[in-house]
Design an enzyme around this catalytic site. Structure first.
Site, PDB file in Angstrom:
ATOM      1  CG  ASN A 168      -0.353  -0.128   2.510  1.00 19.72           C
ATOM      2  OD1 ASN A 168       0.751  -0.655   2.645  1.00 19.72           O
ATOM      3  ND2 ASN A 168      -1.032   0.350   3.542  1.00 19.72           N
ATOM      4  CB  THR A 202       1.786 -12.080   7.644  1.00 16.43           C
ATOM      5  OG1 THR A 202       0.809 -12.477   6.680  1.00 16.43           O
ATOM      6  CG2 THR A 202       3.177 -12.330   7.082  1.00 16.43           C
ATOM      7  CD  GLU A 229       2.332  -0.308  10.463  1.00 13.39           C
ATOM      8  OE1 GLU A 229       1.146  -0.718  10.603  1.00 13.39           O
ATOM      9  OE2 GLU A 229       2.765   0.139   9.400  1.00 13.39           O
ATOM     10  CB  CYS A 284      -1.812   0.205   8.509  1.00 17.81           C
ATOM     11  SG  CYS A 284      -0.494   1.421   8.482  1.00 17.81           S
ATOM     12  CD  GLU A 290       8.490   0.744  10.896  1.00 22.81           C
ATOM     13  OE1 GLU A 290       8.987  -0.362  10.620  1.00 22.81           O
ATOM     14  OE2 GLU A 290       7.629   1.304  10.187  1.00 22.81           O
TER      15      GLU A 290
END
Length: 520
Positions: A190, A273, A291, A325, A500
């Site tokens: 994305n 995942t 994240e 997200c 981050e």
């Protein structure tokens, strides 16, 4: 001529299917625009980048234009052997990269940043071609992406240790910060450029080397960054890219996360995942940054300014067609302001949002990334309507077909509906009416994830209460856009581990070493 040159540069894996005679007139014109833009770009690459070399794999996989479904390029389908080769190259490069001065690393990151800015239009076109987002949004992503290289080029020179006073007169105690080593970087589709630089900028600033596995839908942006890294003088093996197909992704991911030479894993993607990668990391107890999924609440209290709240909702929900997200996934609106908010929200959606191909002027909403993404939005709408929700606007696939979906607003939504229980990742805004602040917080905090949250209020006391009680890593107060290179990005609960960006981002790639000098 440009197309011929591109085909030779890419080993014959050019834009054949974009120019196929079976394409419709409109699709052909847009596809021709994409192929022309990309074919002329010196940043378009089709092979993996390992140890400073472009490396072909035995097989290839197609990268598709999500707007038309046509094939953009065949890209090397790297597997476990290439992954191990990349880790080995990164480990060898680490031995010298870790010895470079902070000033040297800073200068190289700055050169990389400068090259991104110089090539921003080409980089944006690559994003629009493989991801589908409108060209204006893609250019915004490139500026955001480049800003991480600029930021971490500056932070590289501000990695400080400590001197600690101790009660022993004959001792001196130091704290050193040292790079972790090789970092595996696994990124989503994305934001195919920014999610790489946000991680890699910090890693390289700290003195780590990296192996990047980009998303199978959008590898071209990562390979373009590799080309610019090479031009900037980033030493061979410091930045490596191993593109792979969806079929090879599990084995490549496992290889990159279990290799004993890897010291760090940084991943952005789904919670499911992320849990698999955490299991891979556990075997050798690697450092991880995750994240993961979001399910952001967007709360509008009675004291809110309606126009301001709607503007924030538009920015938060429909950027990248709802495929972010941190985009709002659940709209909680207090009963006193509910009807006015829904009415205004619907009016602005219908007036300001324009669905189309990302290369066409005026487009604000591009396609979703693939058919599976469209099916999920359809499923959420269908479930909500079957349980009593009302479609205020949108609600179905767009007339353009394929991966396009109408920007959708639902009212009469309840917490029992699927769209309020899991992340949609599409242009769907479900609105829940609530009575009290306590009720809104209970609904907002009921999720097992907590990345971002937003609320609108003019009550100072309420602002403090809600900001502190929302169980998320990032809070937007009367603001629908959160991301900034200077600020720490990350979540709580099952939304991830670590932060981050900001001054904290570089710490994710550093080990703290305590040194005690005795007999002084």
């Amino acid at each position: 001529m440009a197309l011929c040159l591109a085909s030779r540069r890419l080993g014959g894996r050019g834009f054949r299917s974009l120019l196929s005679p079976g394409a419709s007139g409109r699709a052909l014109s847009v596809a021709g625009m994409a192929s022309s833009s990309l074919a002329a770009s010196p940043l378009l690459r089709a092979d993996g980048f390992i140890g400073g070399r472009w490396v072909s794999a035995a097989a290839t996989f197609p990268v598709l234009d999500p707007a038309s479904g046509t094939e953009l390029l065949q890209v090397s389908d790297c597997g476990v052997p290439e992954s191990r080769e990349a880790v080995s190259a990164a480990h060898s490069a680490f031995q010298s990269w870790r010895e470079t001065t902070a000033k040297e690393r800073s200068d190289l990151l700055r050169k990389w940043f400068d090259l991104m800015i110089r090539n921003k239009e080409d980089l944006a076109k690559i994003i629009t071609a493989e991801n589908g987002k409108p060209l204006k949004e893609a250019l915004g992503e490139i500026m955001y992406s480049a800003s991480f290289l600029e930021w971490f080029s500056e932070e590289a020179r501000r990695i400080y240790g400590d001197i600690i006073p101790v009660p022993n007169k004959d001792r001196r105690v130091l704290v050193l910060k040292q790079p972790l080593g090789v970092a595996t970087i696994i990124t989503p589709w994305n934001f195919p450029s920014a999610m790489i630089t946000r991680k890699v900028g910090a890693a390289l600033a700290a003195g780590c080397t990296v192996v990047v596995k980009p998303a199978e839908d959008t590898p071209l942006s990562a390979l373009a960054l590799a080309e610019l890294a090479s031009q900037a003088g980033i030493p061979a093996g410091v930045f490596n890219v191993v593109p792979c197909s969806r079929k090879n992704a599990p084995s490549v991911g496992e290889a990159l996360c279990t290799d004993p030479l890897v010291g760090k894993i940084s991943f952005t993607g789904s919670t499911a995942t992320g849990k698999i990668l955490l299991q891979h990391a556990a075997g050798t107890v690697k450092r991880v940054s995750m994240e993961l999924g979001g399910h952001a609440p967007f709360i509008v209290f009675d004291s809110a300014n309606v126009d301001q709240a709607v503007a924030g909702a538009m920015a938060s929900k429909y950027r990248n067609s709802g495929q972010t997200c941190v985009c709002s996934n659940r709209f909680l609106v207090q009963k006193g302001i509910h009807d006015a908010f829904v009415k205004k929200f619907a009016e602005v959606i219908e007036k300001e949002l324009h669905v189309g191909n990302g290369f066409e002027a005026g487009t604000t909403q591009g396609p979703l990334i693939n058919e599976k993404a469209v099916e999920k939005v359809e499923k959420h709408v269908r479930d909500a309507v079957s349980k009593g929700a009302s479609i205020v606007t949108g609600g179905k696939r767009h007339s353009l077909g394929r991966n396009f979906f109408e920007p959708t607003l639902l009212s009469n939504v309840t917490p029992s509906m699927l769209c309020t229980q899991e992340e949609t990742f599409g242009p769907l805004a479900p609105v829940i009416k609530f009575d009290t602040e306590e009720e809104a917080l209970a609904i907002a905090n009921s999720a097992n994830v907590g990345l971002a949250g937003y609320f609108y209020s003019q009550d100072p006391s309420q602002i403090w209460r809600v900001a502190e009680r929302l169980e998320v890593g990032m809070v937007g107060i009367n603001e629908g856009l959160l991301s900034s290179v200077e600020c720490p990005f990350g979540g709580v609960k099952q939304s991830g581990i670590g932060r981050e960006g900001s001054k904290y981002g570089v710490d994710e790639y550093l080990e703290v070493k305590y040194v005690c000098f005795g007999g002084v």
